[in-house]
Design a protein around this motif. Structure first.
Motif, short mmCIF file in Angstrom:
data_model
loop_
_atom_site.label_atom_id
_atom_site.label_comp_id
_atom_site.label_asym_id
_atom_site.label_seq_id
_atom_site.Cartn_x
_atom_site.Cartn_y
_atom_site.Cartn_z
N ALA A 268 -3.64 3.86 8.62
CA ALA A 268 -4.58 3.85 9.74
C ALA A 268 -6.01 3.60 9.25
N ARG A 269 -6.36 4.18 8.11
CA ARG A 269 -7.70 3.95 7.57
C ARG A 269 -7.89 2.51 7.12
N LYS A 270 -6.80 1.80 6.87
CA LYS A 270 -6.87 0.39 6.50
C LYS A 270 -6.83 -0.51 7.73
N GLY A 271 -6.76 0.08 8.91
CA GLY A 271 -6.82 -0.71 10.14
C GLY A 271 -5.49 -1.04 10.77
N TYR A 272 -4.40 -0.47 10.32
CA TYR A 272 -3.09 -0.76 10.88
C TYR A 272 -2.84 0.11 12.11
N ILE B 175 6.86 1.00 9.06
CA ILE B 175 6.85 0.64 7.64
C ILE B 175 7.02 1.88 6.77
N VAL B 176 6.35 2.96 7.12
CA VAL B 176 6.43 4.19 6.32
C VAL B 176 7.86 4.74 6.37
N LYS B 177 8.46 4.76 7.55
CA LYS B 177 9.84 5.27 7.67
C LYS B 177 10.81 4.45 6.83
N LEU C 18 0.83 -1.21 0.00
CA LEU C 18 0.00 0.00 0.00
C LEU C 18 0.87 1.26 0.00
N VAL C 19 1.91 1.26 0.81
CA VAL C 19 2.78 2.43 0.90
C VAL C 19 3.51 2.66 -0.42
N ARG C 20 4.01 1.63 -1.03
CA ARG C 20 4.75 1.78 -2.29
C ARG C 20 3.85 2.31 -3.41
N LYS C 21 2.59 1.92 -3.41
CA LYS C 21 1.67 2.44 -4.41
C LYS C 21 1.41 3.94 -4.21
N LYS C 22 1.58 4.40 -2.98
CA LYS C 22 1.26 5.80 -2.67
C LYS C 22 2.49 6.71 -2.69
N ALA D 271 4.94 13.94 4.23
CA ALA D 271 4.79 12.68 3.50
C ALA D 271 4.53 11.54 4.48
N THR D 272 5.22 11.56 5.61
CA THR D 272 5.02 10.52 6.62
C THR D 272 3.60 10.56 7.16
N GLN D 273 3.11 11.75 7.46
CA GLN D 273 1.74 11.88 7.99
C GLN D 273 0.70 11.34 7.01
N ARG D 274 0.86 11.65 5.75
CA ARG D 274 -0.11 11.16 4.76
C ARG D 274 -0.10 9.65 4.64
N LEU D 275 1.10 9.07 4.59
CA LEU D 275 1.19 7.63 4.43
C LEU D 275 0.71 6.89 5.68
N VAL D 276 1.06 7.39 6.86
CA VAL D 276 0.59 6.77 8.10
C VAL D 276 -0.93 6.88 8.21
#
Length: 248
Positions: free
Chosen positions: A221-225, A233-235, A196-200, A212-217
């Protein structure tokens, strides 16, 4: 010497003579001219206020004046009860609703119960049929929960928390959902988050690292992580995405 007048038609007949004299007297009093023709029968019309026309007469007069005629009623005929046949068996109708709903995909018991209630199937009949379908294996919430996770976890990249919410909404018991969710491998869950992160990543390139970190995290979070896994993972993915530029 005066001319001889012709004898009247009633001469020699006393009864005819009296009738002719009486008629002549009536006509003379009314001012009408004498006539040998017999009286025509007639109907006396009362004088005074004119007689009011009935509704049908007024309608016919209006049609003659306007040239319009009333159209026949377009109301449909009553249904033919014989042609419709006897009413359908409620149990057969409810069973068909369940079978149609299960065609092509599995459904939870709650989904099927809601469908029967929407079709106004009596609650007692619905409960009895749902129990029977569960006995023969056509309804299986445990199998439904496992199949739901297998399709939503890799395909949509949903984490355990999001999947648990969806199963609860489908009416799956919390214990049944927990047993199904325990089958998810933590490594598979982390791998789905990385995908998911790589696609974004392309959409956040050029932004400050913090934004960028805030957007990806937030997306994870909306996916339940959870926050811990999401930040880690984002870092890591932002670092890997930036390494080729550092080598240049």
């Amino acid at each position: 010497m005066s001319e001889d007048r012709p004898a009247p038609a009633w001469a020699g007949d006393v009864h005819a003579g009296v009738e002719a004299w009486t008629r002549s007297s009536r006509l003379s009093k009314s001012g009408a001219a004498e006539s040998d023709e017999p009286d025509e029968p007639f109907e006396r019309v009362p004088t005074g206020r004119p007689r009011r026309k009935s509704g049908a007469s007024r309608a016919r007069s209006t049609e003659r004046a306007t040239g319009r005629t009333r159209e026949p009623s377009s109301a449909p005929p009553p249904p033919d009860k014989v042609a419709l046949g006897p009413p359908a068996d409620p149990e057969a109708v409810a069973r068909k609703i369940l079978l149609d709903a299960l065609t092509g995909q599995a459904r939870s018991r709650k989904e099927l119960a809601d469908k029967l209630a929407k079709k106004e199937v009596p609650a007692e009949l619905a409960e009895r049929l749902l129990d029977r379908f569960e006995e023969v294996g056509l309804i299986d919430d445990e199998a439904f929960a496992r199949a739901w996770i297998e399709s939503r976890q890799p395909g949509k990249g949903l984490a355990r928390r999001a999947l648990a919410h969806e199963l609860r909404r489908k009416g799956i018991d919390d214990e049944v959902a927990r047993d199904a969710l325990d089958q998810i491998d933590p490594d598979d869950e982390a791998a789905a988050a990385r995908v998911l992160v790589r696609k974004k990543l392309r959409s956040v390139r050029g932004l400050e690292q913090q934004k960028a970190t805030q957007r990806l995290v937030g997306m994870l979070a909306r996916k339940g992580y959870g926050a811990g896994m999401a930040f880690a993972i984002v870092k890591d993915e932002l670092r890997l995405d930036a390494e080729p530029d550092e080598e240049l």
